[in-house]
Scaffold this active site. Structure first.
Site, PDB file in Angstrom:
ATOM      1  CE  LYS A  77     -31.152 -12.024  -9.664  1.00 19.49           C
ATOM      2  NZ  LYS A  77     -30.873 -12.784 -10.925  1.00 19.49           N
TER       3      LYS A  77
ATOM      4  N   GLY B  92     -34.656 -15.951 -10.010  1.00 18.68           N
ATOM      5  CA  GLY B  92     -35.511 -14.856 -10.480  1.00 18.68           C
ATOM      6  C   GLY B  92     -34.710 -13.945 -11.378  1.00 18.68           C
TER       7      GLY B  92
ATOM      8  N   GLY C  97     -33.224 -10.263 -12.779  1.00 20.33           N
ATOM      9  CA  GLY C  97     -32.668  -9.076 -12.142  1.00 20.33           C
ATOM     10  C   GLY C  97     -33.684  -7.952 -12.043  1.00 20.33           C
TER      11      GLY C  97
ATOM     12  CB  VAL D 119     -35.856 -11.523  -7.834  1.00 21.03           C
ATOM     13  CG1 VAL D 119     -35.291 -11.928  -6.500  1.00 21.03           C
ATOM     14  CG2 VAL D 119     -37.141 -12.297  -8.118  1.00 21.03           C
ATOM     15  N   GLY D 120     -33.947  -9.030  -8.382  1.00 17.04           N
ATOM     16  CA  GLY D 120     -32.745  -8.253  -8.048  1.00 17.04           C
ATOM     17  C   GLY D 120     -33.130  -6.846  -7.635  1.00 17.04           C
TER      18      GLY D 120
ATOM     19  CD  GLU E 294     -15.363  -7.238  -6.924  1.00 11.42           C
ATOM     20  OE1 GLU E 294     -14.741  -6.838  -7.925  1.00 11.42           O
ATOM     21  OE2 GLU E 294     -14.883  -7.254  -5.791  1.00 11.42           O
TER      22      GLU E 294
ATOM     23  CB  CYS F 200     -14.971  -9.824 -14.869  1.00  8.81           C
ATOM     24  SG  CYS F 200     -14.367 -10.839 -13.519  1.00  8.81           S
TER      25      CYS F 200
ATOM     26  CD  GLU G 142     -17.008  -7.079 -19.476  1.00  9.48           C
ATOM     27  OE1 GLU G 142     -18.153  -6.659 -19.228  1.00  9.48           O
ATOM     28  OE2 GLU G 142     -16.271  -7.581 -18.609  1.00  9.48           O
TER      29      GLU G 142
HETATM   30  P1  NAD Z   1     -25.604  -8.755 -15.522  1.00  6.09           P
HETATM   31  O1  NAD Z   1     -25.190  -7.424 -15.014  1.00  6.09           O
HETATM   32  O2  NAD Z   1     -26.497  -8.812 -16.693  1.00  6.09           O
HETATM   33  O3  NAD Z   1     -26.311  -9.599 -14.373  1.00  6.09           O
HETATM   34  C1  NAD Z   1     -25.704  -9.869 -13.138  1.00  6.09           C
HETATM   35  C2  NAD Z   1     -26.772 -10.190 -12.117  1.00  6.09           C
HETATM   36  O4  NAD Z   1     -27.530  -9.001 -11.874  1.00  6.09           O
HETATM   37  C3  NAD Z   1     -27.773 -11.259 -12.560  1.00  6.09           C
HETATM   38  O5  NAD Z   1     -28.121 -12.050 -11.453  1.00  6.09           O
HETATM   39  C4  NAD Z   1     -28.950 -10.426 -13.014  1.00  6.09           C
HETATM   40  O6  NAD Z   1     -30.179 -11.126 -12.938  1.00  6.09           O
HETATM   41  C5  NAD Z   1     -28.920  -9.284 -12.016  1.00  6.09           C
HETATM   42  N1  NAD Z   1     -29.583  -8.047 -12.439  1.00  6.09           N
HETATM   43  C6  NAD Z   1     -29.849  -7.634 -13.704  1.00  6.09           C
HETATM   44  N2  NAD Z   1     -30.536  -6.466 -13.664  1.00  6.09           N
HETATM   45  C7  NAD Z   1     -30.684  -6.133 -12.362  1.00  6.09           C
HETATM   46  C8  NAD Z   1     -31.300  -5.038 -11.676  1.00  6.09           C
HETATM   47  N3  NAD Z   1     -31.891  -4.047 -12.336  1.00  6.09           N
HETATM   48  N4  NAD Z   1     -31.266  -5.011 -10.327  1.00  6.09           N
HETATM   49  C9  NAD Z   1     -30.658  -5.998  -9.638  1.00  6.09           C
HETATM   50  N5  NAD Z   1     -30.078  -7.063 -10.226  1.00  6.09           N
HETATM   51  C10 NAD Z   1     -30.089  -7.137 -11.575  1.00  6.09           C
HETATM   52  O7  NAD Z   1     -24.238  -9.553 -15.781  1.00  6.09           O
HETATM   53  P2  NAD Z   1     -24.061 -11.017 -16.344  1.00  6.09           P
HETATM   54  O8  NAD Z   1     -24.379 -10.984 -17.807  1.00  6.09           O
HETATM   55  O9  NAD Z   1     -24.740 -12.000 -15.470  1.00  6.09           O
HETATM   56  O10 NAD Z   1     -22.471 -11.215 -16.145  1.00  6.09           O
HETATM   57  C11 NAD Z   1     -21.540 -10.690 -17.025  1.00  6.09           C
HETATM   58  C12 NAD Z   1     -20.989  -9.377 -16.499  1.00  6.09           C
HETATM   59  O11 NAD Z   1     -20.505  -9.558 -15.185  1.00  6.09           O
HETATM   60  C13 NAD Z   1     -19.801  -8.880 -17.299  1.00  6.09           C
HETATM   61  O12 NAD Z   1     -19.910  -7.501 -17.483  1.00  6.09           O
HETATM   62  C14 NAD Z   1     -18.627  -9.200 -16.395  1.00  6.09           C
HETATM   63  O13 NAD Z   1     -17.484  -8.402 -16.595  1.00  6.09           O
HETATM   64  C15 NAD Z   1     -19.203  -9.013 -15.056  1.00  6.09           C
HETATM   65  N6  NAD Z   1     -18.416  -9.779 -14.065  1.00  6.09           N
HETATM   66  C16 NAD Z   1     -17.631  -9.107 -13.189  1.00  6.09           C
HETATM   67  C17 NAD Z   1     -16.861  -9.816 -12.278  1.00  6.09           C
HETATM   68  C18 NAD Z   1     -15.996  -9.111 -11.270  1.00  6.09           C
HETATM   69  O14 NAD Z   1     -15.648  -9.740 -10.282  1.00  6.09           O
HETATM   70  N7  NAD Z   1     -15.659  -7.863 -11.443  1.00  6.09           N
HETATM   71  C19 NAD Z   1     -16.905 -11.201 -12.279  1.00  6.09           C
HETATM   72  C20 NAD Z   1     -17.720 -11.853 -13.192  1.00  6.09           C
HETATM   73  C21 NAD Z   1     -18.490 -11.122 -14.080  1.00  6.09           C
END
Ligand code: NAD
Length: 475
Positions: free
Chosen positions: A172, A203, A205, A208-209, A247, A281, A381
């Protein structure tokens, strides 16, 4: 550029029309033009993908290690043939500067090779004392939930490791990476793997997530994204006792030690602070400088930031690109405003767009000084090109400020006396500490202390996160 419609999902080894009907429009982040219209998957599509993965897992979990290696090689080769196209897609869709995109896409390709190297018999079965064998079995079907910064890279890292472990996957990816997701699905199709071994769903989050996280047919979630969503996933996954690797976010410190060379330290600060246009991140967004060298370091930092070019991916000179979406642009603007309202001083940058870049999601690279460690901009962040400079009195004070965070993903130290810098690194609460630069060791574990996550990716640590250990005793 023509708007492209993406209305297919990769399930069970073929491209299929989504059952879901919701549409999402994606803009080129550098221009604001709509470039992609995506039809999103729904819970029914998620269930189909999980069923396909479960069926594929039956055979794949028993396949020989050489079969696993062959599949990883096939994907590697299919991806290698399309590298230039993938670099273009990431540039158009995500907007990162060319040098960074090239590095990220090539690094993503390398992960298929590294994963293949991990597939060694002694990793999966070894003796432990008399009459005892340790066997590491694939955990099952893995749900891989990825962010957008750079979507394709996360898909490659997670999928290659899961396949090396013997798992079938449902990916996803971020809904903001639709073109990258579709291109990777084509590559998986070209590799002609058994149907259902890899499934890709465009999809959201919430739909589908969440469906994947709830599904009893999924055994493991590997998630990269924000800490808030990570917590939600951990709670939901607990109902079916899924294994989780999370992560999450970061607010990484860079400690400039008082013996640091200012030119080297500032070059390091710019590299790790503004990597991926700040949408990283691991970005070092808290720059801790000794009070005794404040004026000199601030002058060098200001000059360094002002020499960085902001621009689109199409300009090879761009060092900082646009934010991925208008929403992300607005989020960064809000934080800049909050910093000003809370009393931090803008050394360079500030609200609004840079001159001449009025259309896209471009942010002025901003450095705040006179930042108190309790301010919002020093704690949360931001995920954009915004640095907070905090002054400290001595090494102990710097370590205390660095560790005063809910996060612990990465930390950085710049200093001339390497033994002293290593002593500081030893006391930092972070999954990784880089001293004076990066060493490219892709097998080193990656992951966070505290609220930056649970578990590790990369190398042996990453592989074990997709395995269940079993002990067999023969009396
Ligand atoms: P996000 O948490 O908004 O989304 C990440 C993914 O999770 C997306 O695919 C999203 O559709 C899905 N998602 C959202 N709600 C969900 C739910 N309820 N259930 C399951 N899946 C769901 O993050 P983003 O905006 O895509 O990315 C930025 C964030 O990611 C920042 O906080 C960044 O620090 C973090 N990040 C961490 C790392 C690491 O390795 N630690 C690397 C890159 C980004």
């Amino acid at each position: 550029m023509m708007t492209r419609s993406i209305d297919r999902l990769f399930i069970g080894g073929e491209f299929v029309a989504p059952h879901g009907t919701e549409q999402l429009e994606l803009e080129n982040p550098a221009t604001g033009d709509v470039i992609t219209r995506v039809t999103l998957a729904d819970e029914v599509d998620a269930a189909r993908a999980v069923a396909a993965a479960r069926a594929a897992f039956e055979d794949y979990s028993r396949a020989s290690l050489s079969t696993r290696q062959e599949y990883l090689q096939r994907i590697h080769d299919a991806m290698a043939r399309r590298l230039d196209e993938l670099i273009d897609i990431v540039g158009t869709e995500f907007g990162a500067p060319q040098w960074f995109t090239k590095f990220a896409v090539q690094d993503a390709l390398g992960h298929w090779r590294i994963a293949k190297e991990q597939v060694r018999p002694e990793t999966f079965r070894y003796p432990l004392g008399a009459g005892t064998q340790i066997v590491l079995e694939p955990v099952g079907v893995a749900g891989l939930i990825c962010p957008w910064n750079i979507g394709l890279w996360f898909m490659c890292v997670k999928t290659s490791t899961a396949l090396a472990a013997g798992c079938a996957v449902v990916i996803k990816p971020s809904e903001l990476s639709a073109r990258q997701n579709d291109a990777m699905a084509e590559i998986f199709a070209e590799a002609k793997l058994p149907p259902g071994l890899i499934n890709v769903l465009n999809g959201t989050g919430d739909v589908v997530g969440d469906a994947i996280t709830r599904s009893p047919g999924v055994d493991k979630i590997s998630f990269t994204g924000s800490t808030g969503v990570g917590k939600r996933i951990m709670r939901t996954a607990a109902d079916t006792m899924k294994r989780v690797t999370l992560e999450l976010g970061g607010k990484s410190p860079l400690i400039v030690v008082d013996d640091a060379d200012s030119t080297r330290a500032v070059a390091f600060a710019l590299l790790v602070g503004f990597q991926n246009s700040g949408q990283s991140c691991t970005a070092a967004t808290r720059v801790l400088i000794p009070a005794s060298r404040r004026d000199e370091l601030l002058a060098a930092l200001k000059a360094g930031v002002e020499a960085m070019k902001v621009g689109p991916a199409t300009d090879p000179g761009s060092a900082i690109g646009p934010m991925v979406s208008r929403k992300q642009f607005e989020r960064v603007q809000r934080y800049i405003q909050t910093g000003i309202e809370e009393g931090a001083r803008v050394l360079t940058g500030g609200p609004g767009r840079p001159a001449g870049l009025e259309n896209g999601n471009f942010v002025r690279p901003t450095v705040f000084v006179d930042v108190d460690a309790a301010m919002t901009i020093a704690r949360e962040e931001i995920f954009g090109p915004v640095l907070c400079v905090i002054t400290y009195t001595d090494d102990a004070d710097a370590i205390r400020i660095a560790n005063d965070s809910i996060y612990g993903l990465h930390a950085y130290v710049a200093g001339t006396d390497v033994a002293r810098a290593e002593g500081i690194a030893a006391r930092l609460q972070a999954g990784r500490v880089a001293i004076n630069g990066f060493v490219d060791e892709p097998r080193a574990p990656f992951g966070g202390f505290k609220q930056s996550g649970v578990g590790r990716e990369f190398g042996r640590f990453g592989l074990e996160a997709f395995l269940e250990p079993k002990a067999i005793f023969t009396g």
